[in-house]
Write a protein that holds these residues in place. Sequence first.
Motif, mmCIF file in Angstrom:
data_model
loop_
_atom_site.group_PDB
_atom_site.id
_atom_site.type_symbol
_atom_site.label_atom_id
_atom_site.label_comp_id
_atom_site.label_asym_id
_atom_site.label_seq_id
_atom_site.Cartn_x
_atom_site.Cartn_y
_atom_site.Cartn_z
ATOM 1 N N ASN A 1 0.804 -1.221 0.000
ATOM 2 C CA ASN A 1 0.000 0.000 0.000
ATOM 3 C C ASN A 1 0.835 1.269 0.000
ATOM 4 O O ASN A 1 0.463 2.261 -0.621
ATOM 5 C CB ASN A 1 -0.929 0.030 1.216
ATOM 6 C CG ASN A 1 -2.055 -0.964 1.100
ATOM 7 O OD1 ASN A 1 -2.435 -1.364 0.009
ATOM 8 N ND2 ASN A 1 -2.581 -1.384 2.227
ATOM 9 N N GLU A 2 1.969 1.263 0.695
ATOM 10 C CA GLU A 2 2.740 2.495 0.858
ATOM 11 C C GLU A 2 3.790 2.717 -0.223
ATOM 12 O O GLU A 2 4.010 3.846 -0.641
ATOM 13 C CB GLU A 2 3.418 2.503 2.231
ATOM 14 C CG GLU A 2 4.078 3.815 2.574
ATOM 15 C CD GLU A 2 3.118 4.997 2.646
ATOM 16 O OE1 GLU A 2 3.505 6.090 2.174
ATOM 17 O OE2 GLU A 2 2.002 4.852 3.161
ATOM 18 N N ASN B 1 -1.363 4.408 -1.433
ATOM 19 C CA ASN B 1 -1.454 5.503 -0.466
ATOM 20 C C ASN B 1 -1.160 6.861 -1.091
ATOM 21 O O ASN B 1 -1.725 7.871 -0.672
ATOM 22 C CB ASN B 1 -0.553 5.246 0.733
ATOM 23 C CG ASN B 1 -1.160 4.234 1.688
ATOM 24 O OD1 ASN B 1 -2.291 3.809 1.534
ATOM 25 N ND2 ASN B 1 -0.391 3.841 2.680
#
Length: 91
Positions: free
Chosen positions: A64-65, A78
Amino acid sequence: MKLLVYFCDTEGISINYTEPREPTQNEYVERFNKTFREDVLDAYIFSNIEEASDIAEDFRKDYNEYHPHKSLGRKSLNEVLREFTKGLAPL
């Protein structure tokens, strides 16, 4: 899910649901499943459920990051979310 529905409503995007047992209609999820299987399930031998959970959580954070997604203009999930919540166009 509510954020997705809100975004689609504000952008005039209709949500089309896939038919059961039709993986080609759900390519993004199938791609994620392949990535998770290769990077986590096939890469480790787990001693217990806690170890599997910890490794899966590390993968989730990284995915996600930091993981760039081709479909998102080589941005992470993100990054796109931060741009959207600031009112910027995501792509």
